[in-house]
Design an enzyme around this catalytic site. Sequence first.
Site, PDB file in Angstrom:
ATOM      1  N   GLY A  91      -1.859  10.612 -12.777  1.00 45.55           N
ATOM      2  CA  GLY A  91      -0.760  10.207 -12.814  1.00 45.55           C
ATOM      3  C   GLY A  91      -1.574   8.943 -14.271  1.00 45.55           C
ATOM      4  N   GLN A  93      -3.242   0.730 -17.521  1.00 45.26           N
ATOM      5  CA  GLN A  93      -4.917   1.197 -17.602  1.00 45.26           C
ATOM      6  C   GLN A  93      -5.546   1.579 -19.198  1.00 45.26           C
ATOM      7  OE1 GLN A  93      -3.725   4.645 -14.440  1.00 45.26           O
ATOM      8  NE2 GLN A  93      -5.821   4.381 -14.027  1.00 45.26           N
ATOM      9  N   CYS A 100      -9.804   7.483  -9.273  1.00 46.03           N
ATOM     10  CA  CYS A 100      -8.435   7.305 -10.108  1.00 46.03           C
ATOM     11  C   CYS A 100      -9.381   6.829 -11.889  1.00 46.03           C
ATOM     12  CB  CYS A 100      -8.589   5.489  -9.456  1.00 46.03           C
ATOM     13  SG  CYS A 100      -8.042   4.444 -11.227  1.00 46.03           S
ATOM     14  N   LEU A 101      -8.535   6.863 -12.303  1.00 45.30           N
ATOM     15  CA  LEU A 101      -9.695   7.256 -13.573  1.00 45.30           C
ATOM     16  C   LEU A 101     -10.486   6.142 -14.086  1.00 45.30           C
ATOM     17  CD1 LEU A 101      -7.075   8.897 -15.686  1.00 45.30           C
ATOM     18  CD2 LEU A 101      -8.820  10.211 -14.929  1.00 45.30           C
ATOM     19  N   HIS A 113       0.297   4.506  -5.734  1.00 45.42           N
ATOM     20  CA  HIS A 113      -1.292   4.029  -6.711  1.00 45.42           C
ATOM     21  C   HIS A 113      -1.027   3.693  -7.934  1.00 45.42           C
ATOM     22  CE1 HIS A 113      -5.912   5.102  -7.692  1.00 45.42           C
ATOM     23  NE2 HIS A 113      -4.826   4.912  -8.876  1.00 45.42           N
ATOM     24  N   GLU A 114      -0.181   4.340  -8.572  1.00 45.41           N
ATOM     25  CA  GLU A 114       0.670   3.933 -10.090  1.00 45.41           C
ATOM     26  C   GLU A 114       1.358   2.429 -10.566  1.00 45.41           C
ATOM     27  OE1 GLU A 114      -1.122   5.531 -12.158  1.00 45.41           O
ATOM     28  OE2 GLU A 114      -1.372   7.122 -11.499  1.00 45.41           O
ATOM     29  N   HIS A 146      -1.126  -0.874  -9.950  1.00 41.04           N
ATOM     30  CA  HIS A 146      -1.334  -0.947 -10.515  1.00 41.04           C
ATOM     31  C   HIS A 146      -0.415  -1.791 -11.822  1.00 41.04           C
ATOM     32  CE1 HIS A 146      -4.956   1.457 -11.724  1.00 41.04           C
ATOM     33  NE2 HIS A 146      -4.490   3.190 -11.458  1.00 41.04           N
TER      34      HIS A 146
END
Length: 168
Positions: free
Chosen positions: A46, A51, A93-94, A135-136, A139
């Site tokens: 994702g 981000q 997480c990226l 999670h997204e 963000h």
Amino acid sequence: MALREILIYPDPRLREVARPVDQVDDEIRNLVDDMAETMYAAPGVGLAATQIGVAKRVFVIDIASEDEPSNLLVFINPEILETEGTQTHREGCLSFPGVSEDIKRAERARVRALDRNGRPFELEATGLLAVAVQHENDHLDGELMIDRVSPLRRRMMGRKVARNRASA
Ligand code: GNR
Ligand code: NI
């Protein structure tokens, strides 16, 4: 299409609360294309616009495994309508390269959003898809995995990211 740079914790832009998209036009579709390309290149399951430093309420998800055809899901102005149950999943997480942590979230999430054509849709997500949606969505509100772990794990996460970055 273009690859965008993924912001790494503790970049302050990761804490911005994203604003709703008022029109799903070509500019938004271009953003979505760049996000998908960036997510697949990472690779990640994702990616939220936050981000890549864009404070708009947009995220993309693809939880298909390597041996499955890709299945890009686009969420614009997402709303989590209801959640049910709990699950604990090992998340990455990226924006926290090299770190993973067990995070407790809802097992199911009903989500409403606009697709890349601006059409509304609803989705009942369970398992990993439900994890990814939550999670997204976090963000977009400037919330991060690190906010959901114990103070001890938090300190370790911060140090690990700093260490991984120093050696990158
Ligand atoms: O690539 C990712 N993997 C992942 C694994 C478990 C739970 C959540 C995720 S999301 C993450 C990509 C990312 O940082 N999205 O914001
Ligand atoms: Ni993330």
